[in-house]
Motif scaffolding. Structure first.
Motif, short mmCIF file in Angstrom:
data_model
loop_
_atom_site.label_atom_id
_atom_site.label_comp_id
_atom_site.label_asym_id
_atom_site.label_seq_id
_atom_site.Cartn_x
_atom_site.Cartn_y
_atom_site.Cartn_z
N LYS A 176 15.20 -7.54 -24.92
CA LYS A 176 14.83 -8.93 -25.18
C LYS A 176 15.95 -9.70 -25.89
O LYS A 176 16.22 -10.87 -25.55
N LEU A 177 16.61 -9.06 -26.84
CA LEU A 177 17.68 -9.74 -27.58
C LEU A 177 18.87 -10.04 -26.67
O LEU A 177 19.50 -11.10 -26.78
N VAL A 178 19.20 -9.11 -25.78
CA VAL A 178 20.29 -9.34 -24.83
C VAL A 178 19.96 -10.51 -23.93
O VAL A 178 20.78 -11.39 -23.67
N ARG A 179 18.71 -10.54 -23.44
CA ARG A 179 18.25 -11.63 -22.58
C ARG A 179 18.38 -12.97 -23.29
O ARG A 179 18.95 -13.92 -22.77
N ALA A 180 17.84 -13.01 -24.51
CA ALA A 180 17.84 -14.27 -25.26
C ALA A 180 19.27 -14.72 -25.56
O ALA A 180 19.60 -15.91 -25.45
N GLY A 181 20.11 -13.78 -25.96
CA GLY A 181 21.49 -14.13 -26.28
C GLY A 181 22.25 -14.62 -25.06
O GLY A 181 22.99 -15.61 -25.13
N PHE A 182 22.05 -13.96 -23.92
CA PHE A 182 22.73 -14.35 -22.68
C PHE A 182 22.29 -15.74 -22.25
O PHE A 182 23.12 -16.59 -21.89
N ILE A 183 20.99 -15.99 -22.29
CA ILE A 183 20.47 -17.31 -21.88
C ILE A 183 21.00 -18.40 -22.80
O ILE A 183 21.38 -19.49 -22.34
N ALA A 184 21.06 -18.12 -24.09
CA ALA A 184 21.51 -19.14 -25.05
C ALA A 184 23.01 -19.40 -24.94
O ALA A 184 23.47 -20.52 -25.17
N LEU A 185 23.76 -18.39 -24.59
CA LEU A 185 25.23 -18.51 -24.57
C LEU A 185 25.76 -19.32 -23.39
O LEU A 185 26.70 -20.10 -23.52
N LEU B 20 18.93 -18.02 -7.82
CA LEU B 20 19.88 -16.99 -8.23
C LEU B 20 19.18 -16.03 -9.18
O LEU B 20 18.47 -16.45 -10.10
N VAL B 21 19.38 -14.72 -8.97
CA VAL B 21 18.87 -13.69 -9.87
C VAL B 21 20.05 -13.00 -10.54
O VAL B 21 20.98 -12.55 -9.86
N ILE B 22 20.02 -12.95 -11.87
CA ILE B 22 21.02 -12.20 -12.64
C ILE B 22 20.29 -11.04 -13.29
O ILE B 22 19.39 -11.26 -14.11
N THR B 23 20.63 -9.81 -12.93
CA THR B 23 19.84 -8.66 -13.36
C THR B 23 20.68 -7.54 -13.95
O THR B 23 21.79 -7.26 -13.48
N ASP B 24 20.12 -6.91 -14.98
CA ASP B 24 20.67 -5.65 -15.48
C ASP B 24 20.35 -4.57 -14.44
O ASP B 24 19.49 -4.75 -13.58
N LEU B 25 21.05 -3.43 -14.52
CA LEU B 25 20.82 -2.36 -13.55
C LEU B 25 19.92 -1.27 -14.10
O LEU B 25 19.00 -0.82 -13.44
N ALA B 26 20.17 -0.82 -15.33
CA ALA B 26 19.40 0.27 -15.91
C ALA B 26 18.19 -0.29 -16.67
O ALA B 26 18.33 -0.79 -17.78
N MET B 27 17.02 -0.24 -16.03
CA MET B 27 15.79 -0.77 -16.63
C MET B 27 14.64 0.17 -16.32
O MET B 27 14.64 0.84 -15.29
N PRO B 28 13.62 0.21 -17.20
CA PRO B 28 12.42 1.01 -16.91
C PRO B 28 11.55 0.34 -15.84
O PRO B 28 11.80 -0.80 -15.45
N VAL B 29 10.55 1.07 -15.37
CA VAL B 29 9.55 0.61 -14.39
C VAL B 29 10.19 0.41 -13.02
O VAL B 29 9.89 1.12 -12.07
N LEU B 30 11.08 -0.60 -12.89
CA LEU B 30 11.78 -0.84 -11.64
C LEU B 30 13.20 -1.27 -11.99
O LEU B 30 13.41 -2.30 -12.63
N SER B 31 14.18 -0.45 -11.62
CA SER B 31 15.57 -0.72 -12.00
C SER B 31 16.15 -1.89 -11.23
O SER B 31 15.55 -2.38 -10.26
N GLY B 32 17.35 -2.30 -11.63
CA GLY B 32 18.02 -3.39 -10.93
C GLY B 32 18.32 -3.05 -9.48
O GLY B 32 18.17 -3.89 -8.58
N LEU B 33 18.76 -1.80 -9.22
CA LEU B 33 19.04 -1.39 -7.84
C LEU B 33 17.76 -1.38 -7.00
O LEU B 33 17.76 -1.81 -5.84
#
Length: 468
Positions: free
Chosen positions: A10-19, A50-63
């Motif tokens: 969540k912090l990475v998401r928020a920081g990326f969006i704000a930056l 446009l989708v900007i996604t991390d790759l390593a995630m639980p439930v359903l990964s970016g790949l």
């Protein structure tokens, strides 16, 4: 342009969006999601460009998200947000159709506009290509030009200024129509006009192909075949079109192949045994892994060599290997490393059996680095007495066994700090230290910084120097 940001932190998401300066490029964040499954729910209910996604995630990964999007939302471009050393995952994402990737270390203030500007330009190119996807071409009437020079220069756009009908298939990859009067020698003429920073492929016979498939094949071939085809002083090749297409579009089992080859390159037999070396070269070339993965395997081997007696020579070659654009150049470099190794060890005055035992000891240390072991344990494992093993090891490796093990553990810890965001206790355990405080003390005595300070400084330095 509506953007969906997907990251499980969540912090990475928020920081990326704000930056990011979204407004400057006509973009806005329409939503965010914590995993691929949540992203698909949002995509089914909201317009997204446009989708900007991390790759390593639980439930359903970016790949896994990208696999589903290819079926349900094939027109939405995807950009990967990842750590700068996730080479294997990034390559897989690019093969699945990602148009670009953002290394998290790029997110320094001065680079934010460059990152978004690059992505917007890439989306524009993809849309332009999409409009021409079904144009049918005949391969014997054109050449494929690959830019192999330094990224970021205007030279990569040279075909557009040279031939009006030239079309860009990807960054630095163009098809160029051959002149009617000189189809046989046209590839040579094109390469000479483009210059030494270009490699050009011509085709030996007719073969029809849609432009969209040609673009995919040309991009894929740059990742795999071109690296192994290229020779240091050769810039023009004529290839059979059907064989070229088959090789370019093949789907190797890259994860299993790389894992197997990595084990072989970190086994010291290739340094000592001519047959083992020749076999490993053949297997690596036949695997046709993407160039970045092949170089990464060899770099890992060189990093281990740093602590095995040819330190200065091997370490000095690493930057050259990172820039290597062809397999034959890598082979020449490996040949040189073998000569240095053999001069240092096979002519050390010890028998080949003793040299083999010391090499086995190095391998033992590498395989058991997380465990608690002693000099006696390793001496028994390689069938030498404690005192004789200690003397042989010091003579050949250039440092006492205990000092070597500490240096190997510190090297592993440093790589883990650079390439992961795992907690310090996890890095300590994977480096052979059960006590985090003691690990931090040893690390600081070795590098002058606590592990957490080293990671912060490394990420900051990488962010300043990364290419956009």
């Amino acid at each position: 342009m509506n953007v969906l940001v997907v990251d499980d932190e969540k912090l990475v998401r928020a920081g990326f969006i704000a930056l990011m300066p979204w407004d400057k490029f006509g973009m806005k964040v329409a939503g965010e999601a914590a995993n691929g499954e949540k992203a698909l729910e949002f995509l089914s209910a909201n317009p997204v460009d446009l989708v900007i996604t991390d790759l390593a995630m639980p439930v359903l990964s970016g790949l896994e998200l990208m696999h589903v999007m290819k079926e349900r939302h094939p027109d939405i471009p995807v950009v990967v947000l990842t750590f700068h050393q996730d080479f294997e995952l990034v390559q897989e994402a690019l093969r699945l159709g990602a148009i670009d990737y953002i290394a998290k270390v790029e997110l320094e203030k001065e680079q934010l506009e460059q990152v978004l500007g690059r992505i917007k330009a890439r989306i524009g190119k993809e849309r332009q290509r999409g409009g021409m996807a079904q144009v049918s071409l005949s391969l014997e009437t054109l050449a494929i030009a690959y830019y192999i020079g330094k990224r970021g220069g205007k030279a990569a756009e040279r075909p557009a200024h040279m031939v009006a009908e030239a079309q860009e298939l990807d960054d630095g990859v163009w098809y160029v129509p051959l002149p009617e009067y000189n189809k046989e020698g046209g590839a040579v003429s094109i390469q000479q006009a483009l210059g030494r920073e270009w490699t050009v492929l011509g085709f030996e016979r007719p073969c029809g192909i849609e432009r969209d498939r040609l673009g995919k094949a040309a991009r894929r071939f740059r990742e795999t075949g071109l690296f192994y085809l290229s020779e240091p002083e050769r810039r023009v090749y004529r290839v059979d079109p059907e064989a070229w297409l088959a090789e370019a579009m093949a789907e190797p089992e890259t994860v299993a192949l790389q894992s197997s080859l990595q084990r072989s390159w970190t086994d010291w037999r290739w340094l000592r045994d001519d047959e083992a070396y020749a076999k490993l070269l053949r297997e690596t070339e036949d695997a046709r892994l993407p160039a970045i993965q092949t170089r990464d395997m060899l770099l890992s081997s060189l990093r281990e060599l740093r602590t095995f007696g040819v330190a200065g020579e091997a370490a000095g070659l690493e930057p050259d290997l990172e820039r290597m654009t062809d397999w034959s150049g890598c082979v020449d470099m490996l040949d040189g490393i073998r000569r240095r190794y053999q001069a240092a060890f096979l002519h050390s005055g010890y028998s080949s059996e003793v040299v083999e035992s010391v090499a086995k000891a190095i391998r033992y240390v590498e395989e058991h680095l997380e465990e608690d072991f002693s000099l006696v344990d390793v001496a028994v494992a390689v069938n030498l007495s404690r005192s004789y093993f200690s003397q042989c090891f010091r003579d050949m490796v250039g440092k006492p066994f205990v000092e070597y093990v500490r240096a190997a553990r510190m090297e592993r810890a440093k790589r883990l700090l650079e390439s992961t965001d795992k907690p310090i206790y996890w890095v300590a355990e994977r480096s052979g230290y059960a006590d985090e405080k003691y690990f931090s003390k040893v690390f600081r005595s070795q590098y002058g910084l606590l592990p957490r300070e080293y990671r912060s400084r490394y990420i900051g330095t990488s962010g300043e120097t990364s290419s956009p």
